[in-house]
Design a protein around this motif. Structure first.
Motif, short mmCIF file in Angstrom:
data_model
loop_
_atom_site.label_atom_id
_atom_site.label_comp_id
_atom_site.label_asym_id
_atom_site.label_seq_id
_atom_site.Cartn_x
_atom_site.Cartn_y
_atom_site.Cartn_z
N ILE A 284 2.29 1.86 -3.44
CA ILE A 284 1.25 2.35 -4.35
C ILE A 284 0.98 3.83 -4.08
O ILE A 284 0.83 4.63 -5.02
CB ILE A 284 -0.05 1.52 -4.18
N THR B 78 3.66 5.86 -5.56
CA THR B 78 3.48 5.92 -7.01
C THR B 78 2.45 6.97 -7.38
O THR B 78 2.67 7.80 -8.28
CB THR B 78 3.06 4.55 -7.56
N VAL C 263 7.20 2.54 -8.74
CA VAL C 263 6.62 1.36 -9.40
C VAL C 263 7.50 0.14 -9.13
O VAL C 263 7.01 -0.97 -8.87
CB VAL C 263 6.46 1.60 -10.91
N THR D 198 0.83 -1.21 0.00
CA THR D 198 0.00 0.00 0.00
C THR D 198 0.87 1.25 0.00
O THR D 198 0.59 2.23 -0.71
CB THR D 198 -0.92 0.01 1.23
N VAL E 103 6.74 -1.20 -5.79
CA VAL E 103 5.49 -1.97 -5.75
C VAL E 103 5.76 -3.43 -6.07
O VAL E 103 5.33 -4.34 -5.35
CB VAL E 103 4.45 -1.39 -6.73
#
Length: 467
Positions: A344, A347, A443, A341, A446
């Motif tokens: 993300i 990002t 990214v 999380t 992630v």
């Protein structure tokens, strides 16, 4: 917890908050210092580099020094050093002297952080977990309020105020610490009979010297080439000297018995190494935003220091709110969901920066700040949990030291990335390019965290296999 313990905690808390406070207040002073000293952006960036390089070296060294000389002496000495630097910095006749004062300040405040927690562990025996959590609030709260405090001080006075404001904290901490920290035993025979050569070996002075010279030379070569707009033989030679010295540092650390940075540990425990790499990248992302966004607001959007500090409060407050919630979530589900999380959110925050244009409402930057702030709160707890799951119990102390080293390397890399992208002038085009780089790194995080396993700490059998 008795009255004496409470006053002891206040004494230590007022001291240890100086390091995060001074590392964060400077974020809103970059534009002002660049104007006052008439320097380009890459040169002014050394006000950030110098502090974190000195902190990365001073904290582990002072941790060892406290074992030899006692934490009380190191803590009081750190307050004196911090006091001197806070007086000298506003009187700096040029930027070079300001950097020297900043390095002295970093060493002094690092002495306080290195032994502050140890003093509480040693002298507070009841409700120790509560005491340590309160000290953590001093640290995180100071970092959160730093940009706002810096903005207010610069708006009402000038950049000198961000150094002078330390003096009341230093004096109060010293007076309380002198009375409340019990006097330890005198230095043992090991310290009294230790030669300079032996002390040098204990702190790995050769490793520290190689690390410092190599890192500084590499940074000078890269940043000066970007600042001048062309690559000369001088830039290449200095950069190669830096790389060569860092290579010699690696060889030295692999051979020495008491390494400054125990590189063998990275090879021996790959799961723990993976966590440290991610933590370094997380800090690269966070501090690139932390130092880049105030410069964007002031230099590109012409927002005042005060209003910049108010906007930056979104980052710190979001982090403070997210941290306790993250603790409960990670206790139930393990670190991976929180870390995914977090990546993300980073990002999304990075993408938001890329979408900004010169006409975007200034208030819209709070969306990116909130995303990074919540992400930082999740990472503060999640990365620690992942570290302890990936490292064996007998390596807890070493693992924590390497974890802090990874954080400092991330902050240094964030400043390097910003300096290389911006060059001599902070611009909107450079800021957008920085956002693109941050998006790519976020990214990648992630996918890294999606592959992270909530494994148990390494078993003894597993340790023997990797060794």
């Amino acid at each position: 917890m008795n009255t004496r313990s409470r006053w002891l905690m206040i004494a230590v808390g007022l001291g240890i908050l100086l390091n995060p406070l001074n590392s964060s207040m400077i974020s809103v002073a970059i534009a002002r210092l660049q104007h006052v000293y008439r320097l380009d952006f890459t040169v002014v960036s050394w006000i950030i580099f110098s502090f974190y390089i000195a902190s990365a070296i001073a904290q582990p060294v002072m941790g060892k020094a406290s074992d030899l000389f006692g934490p009380r002496k190191i803590f009081l000495t750190g307050l004196v050093v911090s006091f001197v630097s806070s007086l000298l910095a506003p009187l700096s006749p040029n930027f070079g002297w300001l950097i020297v004062s900043r390095i002295v300040q970093s060493i002094g405040t690092s002495m306080l952080v290195a032994v502050g927690m140890a003093i509480v562990r040693i002298h507070i025996t009841e409700k120790r977990a509560t005491a340590l959590s309160i000290l953590s609030i001093f640290l995180s709260g100071a970092a959160a309020i730093g940009p706002f405090a810096g903005g207010v001080l610069i708006q009402w006075w000038d950049w000198q105020a961000i150094f002078i404001v330390n003096i009341p904290f230093v004096v109060a901490s010293f007076l309380l610490a002198w009375r409340m920290i019990p006097k330890g035993e005198p230095a043992g025979s090991v310290v009294q009979g230790m030669s300079i050569r032996k002390w040098w070996d204990v702190i790995d002075g050769s490793g520290i010297l190689l690390f410092t010279v190599g890192l500084v030379a590499l940074l000078v070569g890269l940043l000066s080439a970007k600042s001048s707009g062309h690559v000369s033989w001088w830039h290449i030679i200095v950069g190669l000297i830096g790389l060569g010295t860092l290579g010699a540092f690696v060889r030295h650390e692999l051979k020495t018995m008491s390494p400054f940075i125990p590189l063998r540990t990275f090879a021996k425990y790959p799961a723990m190494t993976w966590v440290n790499v991610q933590f370094m990248l997380v800090n690269l992302l966070f501090y690139a935003l932390f130092f880049g966004l105030p410069s964007y607001l002031q230099m590109v959007r012409h927002v005042s220091e005060l209003h910049t500090g108010i906007l930056m409060l979104t980052l710190g407050l979001s982090s403070l709110i997210a941290s306790p919630l993250a603790g409960k979530w990670i206790d139930k589900s393990g670190p991976r969901p929180a870390l995914v999380t977090s990546a993300i959110l980073m990002t999304l925050g990075s993408v938001w920066l890329v979408t900004l244009d010169p006409a975007s409402p200034v208030i819209s930057v709070t969306f990116a700040l909130a995303a990074f702030g919540i992400s930082n709160g999740l990472n503060a707890v999640g990365m620690q949990a992942a570290l302890f799951k990936s490292s064996p119990k007998e390596m807890t102390g070493v693992a924590s030291g390497l974890f802090n080293t990874s954080r400092y390397l991330g902050t240094i890399l964030s400043s390097l990335l910003t300096g290389i992208i911006m060059g001599g002038t902070f611009s909107f085009a450079g800021f957008r390019l920085l956002g693109i780089f941050l998006t790519v790194i976020a990214v990648a995080l992630v996918f890294m965290n999606l592959r992270l396993r909530d494994s148990e700490p390494l078993k003894e059998s597993n340790v023997s296999k990797v060794s």
